[in-house]
Design an enzyme around this catalytic site. Sequence first.
Site, mmCIF file in Angstrom:
data_model
loop_
_atom_site.group_PDB
_atom_site.id
_atom_site.type_symbol
_atom_site.label_atom_id
_atom_site.label_comp_id
_atom_site.label_asym_id
_atom_site.label_seq_id
_atom_site.Cartn_x
_atom_site.Cartn_y
_atom_site.Cartn_z
ATOM 1 N N LYS A 180 1.058 -1.106 0.519
ATOM 2 C CA LYS A 180 -0.339 -0.392 0.198
ATOM 3 C C LYS A 180 0.835 1.470 0.018
ATOM 4 C CE LYS A 180 -3.412 3.227 0.171
ATOM 5 N NZ LYS A 180 -3.977 3.308 -0.019
ATOM 6 N N CYS A 240 -3.367 10.505 1.282
ATOM 7 C CA CYS A 240 -3.106 9.859 0.990
ATOM 8 C C CYS A 240 -1.393 9.746 1.158
ATOM 9 C CB CYS A 240 -3.404 8.584 0.303
ATOM 10 S SG CYS A 240 -5.355 8.716 0.468
HETATM 11 N N1 SAJ Z 1 -1.753 14.862 -8.868
HETATM 12 C C1 SAJ Z 1 -0.372 15.785 -9.558
HETATM 13 N N2 SAJ Z 1 -0.897 15.157 -10.931
HETATM 14 C C2 SAJ Z 1 -0.971 14.546 -11.293
HETATM 15 C C3 SAJ Z 1 -1.630 13.205 -10.536
HETATM 16 C C4 SAJ Z 1 -2.044 14.111 -9.228
HETATM 17 O O1 SAJ Z 1 -0.243 16.718 -9.349
HETATM 18 O O2 SAJ Z 1 -0.847 13.924 -12.585
HETATM 19 C C5 SAJ Z 1 -2.244 15.493 -6.875
HETATM 20 C C6 SAJ Z 1 -3.325 15.573 -7.474
HETATM 21 O O3 SAJ Z 1 -3.707 16.825 -8.220
HETATM 22 C C7 SAJ Z 1 -3.397 15.588 -5.810
HETATM 23 C C8 SAJ Z 1 -2.448 14.621 -5.624
HETATM 24 O O4 SAJ Z 1 -1.623 14.372 -6.768
HETATM 25 O O5 SAJ Z 1 -3.712 16.495 -5.171
HETATM 26 C C9 SAJ Z 1 -2.814 13.115 -5.051
HETATM 27 O O6 SAJ Z 1 -4.378 13.113 -5.897
HETATM 28 P P1 SAJ Z 1 -4.661 11.382 -6.524
HETATM 29 O O7 SAJ Z 1 -5.422 11.342 -7.579
HETATM 30 O O8 SAJ Z 1 -3.533 10.689 -7.326
HETATM 31 O O9 SAJ Z 1 -4.488 10.069 -5.697
HETATM 32 P P2 SAJ Z 1 -5.978 10.106 -4.291
HETATM 33 O O10 SAJ Z 1 -4.772 11.221 -3.302
HETATM 34 O O11 SAJ Z 1 -6.854 10.706 -4.405
HETATM 35 O O12 SAJ Z 1 -5.641 8.366 -4.163
HETATM 36 C C10 SAJ Z 1 -3.978 8.177 -4.135
HETATM 37 C C11 SAJ Z 1 -4.635 6.433 -4.643
HETATM 38 N N3 SAJ Z 1 -3.283 6.371 -5.761
HETATM 39 C C12 SAJ Z 1 -3.211 6.010 -6.349
HETATM 40 O O13 SAJ Z 1 -3.405 6.589 -7.126
HETATM 41 C C13 SAJ Z 1 -1.529 4.823 -6.100
HETATM 42 C C14 SAJ Z 1 -5.796 5.984 -4.320
HETATM 43 O O14 SAJ Z 1 -5.999 5.129 -5.192
HETATM 44 C C15 SAJ Z 1 -5.277 5.040 -3.086
HETATM 45 O O15 SAJ Z 1 -6.346 4.308 -2.646
HETATM 46 C C16 SAJ Z 1 -5.553 6.613 -1.933
HETATM 47 O O16 SAJ Z 1 -4.554 7.807 -2.704
HETATM 48 C C17 SAJ Z 1 -5.351 5.909 -0.907
HETATM 49 O O17 SAJ Z 1 -6.270 6.116 0.146
HETATM 50 O O18 SAJ Z 1 -4.635 6.143 -0.903
#
Ligand code: SAJ
Length: 425
Positions: free
Chosen positions: A215, A269
Amino acid sequence: MQNSKVATVSVVGLGYIGLPAAAMFASRKVKVIGIDVNQHAIDTINSGKIHIVEPELDLLVHAAVTEGYLRASTVPEPAEAFVIAVPTPFKGDYEPDLSYIKAAVSSIAPVLERGNVIILESTSPVGTTEQMIKWLTEARPDLRFPMSATDKPDVHIAYCPERVLPGQVVRELVQNDRIIGGITPACSERAVDVYRVFVAGELLVTDARTAEMSKLTENAFRDANIAFANELSLICDRLNINVWELIKLANHHPRVNILQPGPGVGGHCIAVDPWFIVHSAPDVAKLIRQARETNNAKPRWVEGKVVDAIRSVASSQGISEAAVKVGCFGLAFKANIDDLRESPSLDIVHTLAKEYRGQLIAVEPNINELPSSLKDLGVQLQDIQTAIAECHVVVMLVDHQEFMELKPEFRKDQILVDAKGVWLN
Ligand code: SAJ
């Protein structure tokens, strides 16, 4: 029809992870007792409503409560399976805070019975499941808990991390594959029976430590990839290259898939979990630490760009800096959601609003009211067109659909600071 091998499940912690899981078990006609310390959450759920924002979850909870399969309480009750989904924040110097897990374990210990299975879902540093067993052994010396893979315990224990994406939780809970790390093979088997109730994806069995680390690894991987994109955005800014065009082009390579730069990494996360790895092996987790630091520094860099733009407008138009209006587009922690918690955009707007009181306009199509932390600093919530018309500096922070659909014509006297590449030519 109830055809699962589990008739009652108790979900401890009814937040963003626990409540959807509880509702999902209940939707498959398993009796669910949801436990939380928050009386408001309990009352809301028992009235068939939800206290968090997640698409489709309201319908699921409403049906589960009305049909009598989901009931919430502050007081733990006996059940066949216990699923613990409480927060694991960090404290001080990014040290994991396991106090919520410890409290959850103490609260269920008195109602445990022989034959139960306890599954920890909370994102946790490696070794937490074993620690949980130590707490359980202290609280219930009359029960045998598994210490090694060959044990034959009274209560089975497994770790099974959640991996759902906020905004798509209801779909991903069913479809995603899950990793199940039992302390013994029999523990894994019991946990598989529990998740088979609603998971259509694969259930992949391993040991608890590997499951805990997997995880953390998934979120650290994403964090490192976003850090790479964010670092590229700083380099390209210096070299006068459009980083979004660059990434689009580079991603045409069959083995390159760069993520998107932004104002920083938010949410509950990705900005937290990599620290658990760093904390457990600080001398070797160098890249993972650097990724966190790179992403954490991005909001300050964006603020610097906005300050430069404010100064530039003031000097080119012969007005005072205090007369410069700044329109900030997006406050949520990512696109197309209304969740402002742990949001780098909110952080940026808040920091700027302190410096430029009364000069900021915020546009956030997903909310009706600004948080009081911004209202108190004179930030106004406006629609897209009004904000564009009134501001000198346009700050793009979140790639919400509503913004992506527009291609505004900016006036010559306006400066665009675009942290998401939405309105750049
Ligand atoms: N972000 C960027 N650039 C990107 C992708 C995301 O700047 O290309 C930023 C987003 O704007 C945001 C942050 O990253 O601020 C996180 O967003 P996210 O969509 O990547 O992830 P979360 O936090 O919504 O959910 C993540 C997911 N983990 C992965 O994709 C590996 C989800 O599957 C997990 O279940 C979740 O964390 C968790 O609960 O751990």
